[in-house]
Design an enzyme around this catalytic site. Structure first.
Site, mmCIF file in Angstrom:
data_model
loop_
_atom_site.group_PDB
_atom_site.id
_atom_site.type_symbol
_atom_site.label_atom_id
_atom_site.label_comp_id
_atom_site.label_asym_id
_atom_site.label_seq_id
_atom_site.Cartn_x
_atom_site.Cartn_y
_atom_site.Cartn_z
ATOM 1 N N SER A 165 3.841 -42.133 -3.004
ATOM 2 C CA SER A 165 5.154 -41.951 -3.639
ATOM 3 C C SER A 165 4.988 -41.361 -5.026
ATOM 4 O O SER A 165 5.921 -40.848 -5.608
ATOM 5 C CB SER A 165 5.856 -43.302 -3.765
ATOM 6 O OG SER A 165 5.140 -44.140 -4.650
ATOM 7 N N ASP A 187 39.719 -59.364 -23.396
ATOM 8 C CA ASP A 187 39.515 -57.965 -22.977
ATOM 9 C C ASP A 187 40.787 -57.153 -23.273
ATOM 10 O O ASP A 187 41.510 -56.762 -22.366
ATOM 11 C CB ASP A 187 39.187 -57.978 -21.463
ATOM 12 C CG ASP A 187 38.929 -56.593 -20.893
ATOM 13 O OD1 ASP A 187 38.589 -55.681 -21.667
ATOM 14 O OD2 ASP A 187 39.089 -56.426 -19.663
ATOM 15 N N TYR A 232 6.471 -48.042 7.462
ATOM 16 C CA TYR A 232 5.673 -46.956 8.050
ATOM 17 C C TYR A 232 6.022 -46.730 9.527
ATOM 18 O O TYR A 232 5.563 -45.767 10.137
ATOM 19 C CB TYR A 232 4.185 -47.320 8.006
ATOM 20 C CG TYR A 232 3.491 -47.245 6.671
ATOM 21 C CD1 TYR A 232 4.066 -47.754 5.511
ATOM 22 C CD2 TYR A 232 2.214 -46.701 6.581
ATOM 23 C CE1 TYR A 232 3.401 -47.704 4.305
ATOM 24 C CE2 TYR A 232 1.535 -46.642 5.376
ATOM 25 C CZ TYR A 232 2.126 -47.151 4.238
ATOM 26 O OH TYR A 232 1.464 -47.096 3.058
#
Ligand code: SPV
Ligand code: MG
Length: 436
Positions: free
Chosen positions: A13, A208, A79
């Site tokens: 990779s 908020d 795999y």
């Protein structure tokens, strides 16, 4: 050893090839004809970190190494698919996967090999400080503003759906950065972070209501950026006055933030999940389009996303209004749309997606499933959603855990009863490695 007519398979990779790799490739090539399965970009991004070099470049490098016969794609961490297809006589790997994250992958390789009489050959894995430094420098590169900013766009090209979790501090940023699970041969990580106005405000003990000023919000973003590499999407509420909005989004773009989401409300903003329980005013299409156009004109890069958030469903203004706004906002300069809903039933979100996608196949579509939590990412992807944001779950889970511990200490007038609720002292001391 002379080269036999055996076939050998290895999976790679990496975008940093070093002596350790070439040595093991040499040993593998001595066993037979060596095929490399190169993990595709989306798999690398979900398992390790975002690849600095993309698939095609990584293939070219591997192809040029002596002993490599051919390089093919490996599309999952597992795999199995490639082994079933090529049935190599040997699979070669370093012995570093005997324990840890890759152990189930290894177990599966052994099982598949057993089925057709193949063999796993493992060579001792050498930990080399120089290689570790190389990997660290790749990670550092990923955290630089220009690299980080563009990664959201790259991820959108790479994957059908981007999964995003909120972060409001260095430590929640690290959770977003590092948490990974392995399930059914696939790894899952969050792709990006959401800097939520709700969670940023809550962490500071404030409501908020756009009360935190931009400097405070930028400080949080900087704190997260300091210890992470993943792209950041920031919630800028209504964006405030257009005259301020244009400066603020340019600052965010320069810092390396990848996207802002700005909502089509005006006046005193209240959290959307209150719905119509509180007074909330939606901006007109004209006003908000002008804000978006000014924002677009202020931006310097092509990779930054200016995402318009539509509050019509939150405010019970109907589907037609939501859709009309979406198309108007894209015309005005938005290059992404977030559609929000506070219903548990995802029907209205699905209806919006279907009707939006019937006319627009490509503009990224964002959802925040805080209420409609039953929908899976696969289902969202099928319905044309590109970005799913888990907007507040870390805050909502961390806070009750802390509250319970505080109450338990008060009740017992000592800390023994909370021992099992807490991370061991040793672990908290080493939670953050000093060489991050
Ligand atoms: C936030 O996370 O601050 C959001 C999303 O704006 S929501 O709270 O669902 O409105
Ligand atoms: Mg918000």
């Amino acid at each position: 050893m002379t080269k036999s007519n055996k076939s050998v398979y290895m999976c790679f990779s990496t975008d940093v090839i070093h002596g350790g790799h070439t040595t093991i490739i040499q040993k593998a090539a001595e066993l037979g004809e060596l095929t490399i399965g190169m993990l595709t970009d989306d798999v690398v991004a979900s398992y390790r970190r975002f690849p600095v070099l993309k698939y095609d470049d990584r293939v070219k490098i591997l192809e040029s190494i002596k002993g490599v016969s051919k390089v093919i794609p490996q599309k999952t961490l597992s795999y199995a698919e490639n082994l079933d297809l090529f049935k190599p006589d040997y699979v070669v790997h370093g012995d570093d996967w005997v324990k840890g994250f890759q152990e189930p992958i290894r177990d599966e390789v052994i099982e598949v090999l057993k089925e057709y009489g193949g063999e796993l050959i493992e060579y001792p894995y050498t930990i080399n400080e120089e290689y570790e430094k190389l990997e660290l420098s790749q990670r550092e590169q990923l955290s630089m503003p220009d690299v980080r900013r563009g990664r959201l766009k790259q991820l959108l090209r790479m994957k059908p759906l981007i999964s995003v979790i909120e972060a409001h501090s260095g430590i929640t940023g690290l959770i977003a950065e590092k948490t990974a699970v392995l399930k059914d041969g696939k790894t899952h990580q969050f792709d990006a972070m959401w800097c939520s106005s709700l969670c940023d405000s809550t962490a500071k003990g404030k409501p908020d209501i756009e009360l935190l000023d931009m400097s405070t919000r930028l400080r949080t973003v900087d704190e997260i950026m300091d210890v992470t590499t993943k792209p950041i999407i920031i919630d800028v509420d209504t964006g405030g006055m257009t005259e301020h909005f244009v400066y603020n989004i340019r600052t965010l773009e320069r810092m390396g933030v990848s996207a802002v989401i700005v909502e089509d409300k005006t006046g005193l903003k209240k959290n959307s999940l209150f719905g119509t329980d509180v007074e909330q005013t939606q901006d007109t299409i004209e006003n908000f389009s002008a804000k978006l156009a000014a924002g677009r004109a202020a931006l310097k890069t092509k990779e930054f996303f200016l995402i318009a958030r539509i509050e019509s469903l939150i405010l019970d203004r109907g589907m037609d209004d939501a859709l009309a706004r979406a198309f108007a906002f894209i015309k005005a300069g938005a290059n992404g749309i977030m559609i929000h809903s506070r219903k548990k039933d995802p029907a209205e979100i699905f209806e919006f997606c279907e009707k939006f996608r019937a006319k627009d196949a490509s503009t990224p579509l964002v959802v925040v499933p805080s209420s409609f939590t039953t929908v899976t990412e696969d289902e969202f992807a099928k319905r044309g959603v590109n970005i799913v944001i888990y907007a507040n779950q870390l805050t909502r889970s961390g806070f009750p855990a802390m509250q319970k511990v505080a109450e338990t200490i008060l009740t017992n007038r000592r800390a023994k009863e909370v021992d099992d609720m807490c991370m061991p002292i040793k672990e908290i001391l080493t939670l953050i490695p000093e060489d991050y």
